[in-house]
Design an enzyme around this catalytic site. Structure first.
Site, short mmCIF file in Angstrom:
data_model
loop_
_atom_site.label_atom_id
_atom_site.label_comp_id
_atom_site.label_asym_id
_atom_site.label_seq_id
_atom_site.Cartn_x
_atom_site.Cartn_y
_atom_site.Cartn_z
N CYS A 180 2.71 0.18 -8.74
CA CYS A 180 3.75 0.78 -7.90
C CYS A 180 5.03 0.99 -8.71
CB CYS A 180 4.02 -0.07 -6.67
SG CYS A 180 4.29 -1.81 -7.03
N VAL A 220 0.46 4.67 5.07
CA VAL A 220 -0.20 3.60 5.83
C VAL A 220 0.82 2.53 6.23
CG1 VAL A 220 -2.00 1.84 5.78
CG2 VAL A 220 -2.40 4.05 4.70
N GLY A 221 1.76 2.25 5.33
CA GLY A 221 2.77 1.24 5.61
C GLY A 221 3.60 1.58 6.84
N GLY A 230 0.83 -1.20 0.00
CA GLY A 230 0.00 0.00 0.00
C GLY A 230 0.86 1.24 0.00
N SER A 231 0.31 2.32 0.48
CA SER A 231 1.02 3.60 0.48
C SER A 231 2.08 3.64 1.57
CB SER A 231 0.04 4.76 0.69
OG SER A 231 -0.47 4.74 2.02
N SER A 232 3.08 4.51 1.39
CA SER A 232 4.12 4.68 2.41
C SER A 232 3.53 5.18 3.72
CB SER A 232 5.20 5.66 1.91
OG SER A 232 5.87 5.14 0.79
N GLU A 248 5.80 -3.41 0.97
CA GLU A 248 5.88 -3.04 -0.46
C GLU A 248 5.04 -1.78 -0.62
OE1 GLU A 248 7.79 -4.31 -2.56
OE2 GLU A 248 8.26 -6.35 -1.90
#
Length: 508
Positions: free
Chosen positions: A300, A248-249, A244-246, A266
Site C-alpha cells: 500500500c 471495499v473499505g 484492503g481497497s478503498s 487501512e
C-alpha cells in the site's frame, strides 16, 4: 499436490500438512466450509488444501469468544503483556520457516518475507512495554473536593480483516496491541494466503495452551467475503480493523457505522516521491527502486508517482532506467531475486489491462510494460512517462508500474502530490531545511506518512501507520494507536460533603 515437493518440507515444521482445517474456534481446529487450494504464485501450482469456515463455524467461534472476553479483560495488563512476549519468543523460534511461508504463498522475496515476520516480533516487544503504560490522565477540577481522571478500559472483541500483501504483519500491528489492551481477537486472513493464517494461529494457540488460557482469546477463520461481512455486521465486535481497497473499505465502514461500531481502515495508497534539484540523486534512485519494485509493487506504500524537478529530470531518469535493467526477476525464494511474481493470475491480467489504459491516455512506456512468459504471474517492472492530470494516475494499479512526471516549483510538486484521492505515504528528497519544514507542515504533504530522504515504504513500527482521505484515516502499530483499541471514560469523583455544580450553576 505441491506439498509433497522436497522444498516444501519446512511446512511441517510449522504445523502444516497437505490438508488443513481453516478455523480455530473455542480452542479447537475445525472447518465445515468449502475446500480450497492455495497456490504458489511463482508457478501457479497447488501447495496444499484448506477447509474454510462456514457461518456456523463463525457463530460457534463468536459465542465462545464473547464469553472469554469477560475473563481476559480482567487479567492485569502486564500479565497480558507477558503472554504477548511469549508469542514474540515463539515467533523467533520459527522466524525462518514463517518467513519462507510468506514468500512461498504470497510471492514476495524471501528477505521481505522474513522481514514481515520480524515486524510482528518487533510489535510484540513494543506491546510488552506498552502493557505497563496504558496511562490515563489526572485533570484538575474547578470544584472543591473533586477529582477528575480518565480511565481506559478494553473494548471487548476486536475484529481484524487482513489482505494478501502483508498476510501476517498487519495482524501483528492490530493483535499485539489489542491483546495487551485486554481485548480478544477475531482474525479473518486473506482467502489467498490461508496457510499463513493457519501457521500464525497455531503459534498463538500454542502460547495460550501453555499458559492454561482459553483458546477463544484468539479466534481465526480462513474464508471469503461471507465471513468478512459477518464480522462487519456483528454487534459483538466493538472494533473492526480492515485492510484492503478503498472500494471495499467504504462498504465495511458503512456496515460497521450502521450498528455504531468502531472502524479502523487501512486502504489504498497512491504514493509520490519528489526529487528536488538539490537532492542526493544516488540516494534518491536507490530509494525509488525499492519503493517502486519491492513486493512487486503490491505494498500500500509502494511509490507509484515519481516527481522530478525539471533541471535533474533526465539525469535521474537515465540512472533509474539503468538500475531497472539490473533487476533480477524470478523465484522469490532464490537468493538475489528482487522482483517476484504478482500474487494471482488475476493481478497479472489487471496489469495487462492497466498498461492498455495507460497507453490510451498518452502514457509513454520507457521500460517494461509487458508480461514475462512463465508458469507464474511475472510481469516486467515498468516506468511510464505521463501527465499528472491523466485519470489513470489517480488510481492505484497494484503492480510494479511507476509514473514519472516533471515539475518546476515546490508548490507545484506539493499540489501534484496532494491531487489524488488517496493520502497514505509520501517522501521528498532535498537537503534544504526550508523545503523540509514546508513539506512536513500544514501546507505540505496531506498524507499520513510524510518522509524526507527515504522511500515511501518500509515504515518502522514505532510510529502510527495510516493515511488520510481515501486511505481511510486509521492508525495502527506504534505511537498512541493503542487508544483506538480501548474505551475512554472521563470520571469525576466527589470526595467531599457538598455538591458544587460546574460553571457555578446554583440549582435550588
Amino acid at each position: 499436490m505441491g506439498f509433497e515437493r522436497k522444498e516444501y518440507g519446512f511446512l511441517s515444521e510449522i504445523g502444516l500438512s497437505s490438508s488443513n482445517l481453516g478455523c480455530f474456534v473455542n480452542g479447537t481446529w475445525k472447518g465445515s466450509g468449502p475446500v480450497v487450494s492455495t497456490v504458489n504464485p511463482a508457478n501457479n501450482q497447488n501447495i496444499a488444501e484448506v477447509r474454510e469456515a462456514s457461518i456456523q463455524d463463525y457463530e460457534e467461534g463468536m459465542q465462545a469468544c464473547s464469553e472469554v472476553a469477560k475473563i481476559w479483560m480482567q487479567v492485569p495488563a502486564p500479565k497480558r503483556g507477558d503472554i504477548v512476549r511469549q508469542i514474540g519468543d515463539a515467533l523467533r523460534t520459527k522466524l525462518q520457516q514463517l518467513g519462507r511461508l510468506v514468500s512461498l504463498e504470497m510471492g514476495k522475496i524471501l528477505p521481505e518475507g522474513i522481514g514481515e515476520v520480524q515486524e510482528i516480533i518487533d510489535m510484540c516487544d513494543f506491546a510488552v512495554g506498552l502493557s505497563r503504560q496504558l496511562n490515563g490522565s489526572i485533570i484538575p477540577s474547578e470544584r472543591p473536593n473533586h477529582m477528575m481522571l480518565e480511565m481506559w478500559n478494553p473494548l471487548g472483541i476486536v475484529g481484524v480483516i487482513t489482505a494478501f500483501n502483508f498476510p501476517c504483519a498487519v495482524l501483528g500491528w492490530n493483535a499485539c496491541i489489542a491483546l495487551v489492551c485486554g481485548n480478544c481477537v477475531v482474525w479473518k486472513g486473506s482467502p489467498t494466503t490461508p496457510l499463513v493464517t493457519i501457521a500464525m494461529t497455531k503459534l498463538v494457540a500454542g502460547v495460550l495452551e501453555k499458559n492454561n488460557l482459553p483458546g477463544a482469546i484468539f479466534t481465526s477463520f480462513c474464508g471469503g467475503a461471507e465471513i468478512g461481512e459477518a464480522i462487519a455486521k456483528d454487534r459483538r465486535i466493538a472494533l473492526v480493523s480492515f485492510t484492503g481497497s478503498s472500494k471495499v473499505g467504504l462498504k465495511v465502514q458503512q456496515t460497521v457505522n450502521e450498528r455504531f461500531g468502531k472502524c479502523l481502515l487501512e486502504l489504498s495508497g497512491n504514493n509520490a516521491i519528489i526529487v528536488m534539484d538539490d537532492a542526493d540523486i544516488k540516494l534518491a534512485v536507490r530509494s525509488v527502486l525499492f519503493a517502486a519494485v519491492g513486493t512487486a509493487g503490491q505494498r500500500c506504500t509502494t511509490c507509484r508517482r515519481l516527481l522530478l524537478h525539471e533541471s535533474i529530470y533526465q539525469t535521474v531518469l537515465d540512472q533509474l532506467l539503468d538500475v531497472y535493467k539490473q533487476v533480477k526477476v524470478g523465484d522469490p525464494l532464490e537468493k538475489g531475486t528482487l522482483l517476484g511474481p504478482l500474487h494471482t493470475s488475476s493481478s497479472r491480467k489487471n496489469f495487462e489491462k492497466g498498461i492498455e489504459i495507460i497507453k490510451s491516455q498518452r502514457g509513454k512506456i520507457l521500460t517494461g510494460g509487458g508480461l514475462i512468459e512463465s508458469e507464474g504471474n511475472f510481469v516486467q517492472p515498468t516506468i511510464v512517462e505521463i501527465s499528472p492530470t491523466a485519470d489513470v494516475v489517480k488510481e492505484e494499479l497494484f503492480a510494479p508500474v511507476l509514473y514519472v512526471m516533471k515539475f518546476n516549483t515546490l508548490k507545484e510538486a506539493i499540489e501534484i502530490n496532494n491531487s489524488v484521492p488517496q493520502g497514505l505515504s509520501s517522501s521528498i528528497f532535498t537537503r534544504k531545511p526550508e523545503i523540509i519544514f514546508k513539506w512536513i507542515g500544514p501546507q505540505g504533504s496531506d498524507c499520513g506518512i510524510v518522509n524526507v530522504n527515504i522511500p515511501t515504504n518500509g515504515a518502522e513500527i514505532g510510529g502510527a501507520f495510516g493515511g488520510e482521505k481515501a486511505t481511510g484515516g486509521g492508525r495502527e502499530a506504534g505511537s498512541d494507536s493503542w487508544k483506538q483499541y480501548m474505551r475512554r471514560s472521563t470520571c469525576t469523583i466527589n470526595y467531599g460533603n457538598e455538591l458544587p455544580l460546574a460553571q457555578g450553576i446554583n440549582f435550588g
